[in-house]
Scaffold this active site. Structure first.
Site, PDB file in Angstrom:
ATOM      1  N   HIS A   1       0.834   4.063   7.329  1.00 53.84           N
ATOM      2  CA  HIS A   1       1.020   4.711   6.033  1.00 53.84           C
ATOM      3  C   HIS A   1       1.668   6.080   6.229  1.00 53.84           C
ATOM      4  O   HIS A   1       1.413   6.752   7.228  1.00 53.84           O
ATOM      5  CB  HIS A   1      -0.319   4.876   5.313  1.00 53.84           C
TER       6      HIS A   1
ATOM      7  N   ASP B   1      -2.672   6.306  11.438  1.00 50.38           N
ATOM      8  CA  ASP B   1      -2.586   4.861  11.648  1.00 50.38           C
ATOM      9  C   ASP B   1      -1.155   4.393  11.896  1.00 50.38           C
ATOM     10  O   ASP B   1      -0.924   3.240  12.249  1.00 50.38           O
ATOM     11  CB  ASP B   1      -3.199   4.096  10.473  1.00 50.38           C
TER      12      ASP B   1
ATOM     13  N   SER C   1       0.796  -1.240   0.000  1.00 49.13           N
ATOM     14  CA  SER C   1       0.000   0.000   0.000  1.00 49.13           C
ATOM     15  C   SER C   1       0.821   1.279   0.000  1.00 49.13           C
ATOM     16  O   SER C   1       0.398   2.284  -0.587  1.00 49.13           O
ATOM     17  CB  SER C   1      -0.963   0.012   1.187  1.00 49.13           C
TER      18      SER C   1
END
Length: 449
Positions: free
Chosen positions: A250, A247, A34
């Site tokens: 990321h 979070d 990601s």
């Protein structure tokens, strides 16, 4: 005869295809999960202008944006797939084209899927991740990457491979040992399947969000650090100081920009190019604040005993208000004999007063500096005024008179220092020095006004 004509036609076609390959079109393969996809929504400055020398090869169809898989496009975000955002490759490419000569272009082939482990890039294991990939890249990202890379090779030359992956594998059983080995397998498979040489196509591996940013997978960074011991042509890109999202998994948008720039600076150095903007490059207005340093850390004067040392940690503030740790890129010098400098460490070798100067040259090529003393002397500093030939610490008509008197042979003994008066540092004090002194006095008057 028919077969001979067909054979010759194949040779001609082959030569024609090879002639289309631009040796100055540098291709970089990018893969991962990601953070390579990009999880930060671009801002206006990221979308205002992208240099057309920075290209992306669509690795899937972008139906909303009208991009067709296998075709090149100017690398406006998103560059990985529809519904992705800014990732590692965006500011990698922007930085590369700004530094490379005008005849060079940069293309990225970016295949990434959030949430998958490194084995998703092994065709024999890819099906294990189908539940996450949801038919992205036909559930076989490695094969898609190779297919697209072969298309890219018809236009340019692959110069490097960028990897950002590992969050998914962090903490899995014995991942410290298997992850570097699996990375090696994928890298070597790419080299083999694309006819590449490791010595000419290095691997850059980016760290995940650092522990200093409360990265939830920061335990993976020591494992990433071992990759160069397994792959001699691999290099680690530090994530230290790159901000994360809430979070802590990321990167935040400034973090992606910094990581992209760091990937680029390392690749430029490996390719033998200067790690700064090309002198002829016209930096777009939307990028200027990101690359322009406005100041660096300031330091108070300190006292050290012989044998004591201190490490210098330097941050730079930029025009877009982000801050970077630039310790590895500063120049530290000293005036005086009291300090020895090795890297960013100062060691006191005597009690002599020493002026330490720290300078940082940003990507644009502009330098910002700061200074401090080690064991500053209590004695008043000597005041030196350029052009003050009679030594009264003032630049005025008396200095002009002193120079003229000297040239005319009328200088009273002790009034005049020929070394100070020889402003152009030639062999004589003459009319040229008078002109320079008049100019200096004019500048001084302008400042006073």
């Amino acid at each position: 005869m028919k077969y001979l004509i067909s054979f010759l036609l194949l040779i001609v076609l082959s030569i024609n295809v090879k002639a289309q390959v631009d040796p100055n079109f540098y291709i970089f393969l990018c893969f991962g999960q990601s953070n390579m996809e990009g999880a930060a929504v671009p801002e206006a400055i990221d979308e205002e202008y992208v240099d057309e020398r920075f290209q992306t090869l669509a690795c899937e169809n972008f139906y909303t944006l009208g991009r067709t898989m296998g075709e090149w496009y100017t690398a406006y975000p998103p560059i990985v797939r529809e519904n992705t955002n800014i990732g590692m490759a965006d500011y990698f490419g922007r930085t590369m084209v700004a530094a490379l000569p005008a005849e060079c272009r940069v293309g990225v082939v970016d295949v990434a899927v959030g949430g998958v482990g490194i084995t998703a890039f092994m065709p024999e294991n890819a099906a294990d991740w189908a539940w996450i990939m949801n038919n992205t890249y036909n559930n076989d990202p490695y094969t898609r990457l190779v297919q697209m890379a072969k298309i890219a090779q018809e236009s340019g030359v692959i110069k490097g491979i960028l990897l950002h992956q590992g969050e998914r594998d962090c903490g899995e059983y014995d991942w410290q040992n298997y992850w570097p080995e699996y990375v090696k397998t994928v890298y070597e498979n790419l080299l083999t399947d694309l006819g590449l040489s490791a010595s000419e196509v290095p691997l850059l591996v980016g760290e995940v969000v650092a522990a200093s940013e409360k990265g939830v997978f920061s335990a993976h960074n020591p494992v990433i650090a071992t990759v160069p011991s397994v792959i001699p042509t691999a290099h680690v890109i530090s994530a230290e100081g790159c901000p994360s999202q809430s979070d802590h998994m990321h990167f935040a948008l400034p973090g992606y920009r910094l990581m992209g720039k760091r990937y680029a600076l390392k690749m430029l150095s490996l390719m033998g190019y200067p790690t700064c903007m090309d002198a002829f490059y016209q930096l777009p207005d939307n990028l200027y604040p990101f690359y322009k340093a406005t100041s660096i850390s300031s330091f108070e004067d300190i006292s050290l005993e012989p044998g004591e040392f201190m490490s210098i940690d330097v941050t730079a503030s930029f025009a877009d208000e982000h801050v970077e740790n630039v310790t590895a890129n500063v120049d530290i010098s000293c005036t005086g004999d009291g300090v020895q400098i090795v890297g960013n460490q100062l060691t006191c070798v005597s009690e002599a007063s020493t002026l330490v100067t720290i300078s940082y040259t940003d990507f644009i090529g502009e330098t910002v500096s700061t200074s401090f003393y080690v064991n500053k002397s209590d004695e008043p500093e000597e005041i030196v005024v350029i052009g003050d030939v009679n030594g009264d610490e003032v630049l005025d008509d008396n200095d002009l008179k002193a120079v003229v008197d000297y040239i005319m042979g009328r200088t009273p003994e002790g009034l005049f220092d020929p070394d100070k008066a020889n402003l152009n540092h030639d062999e004589d004090v003459n009319a040229a020095d008078v002109v320079l002194l008049i100019n200096l006095m004019g500048q001084q008057n302008a400042v006073n006004e």
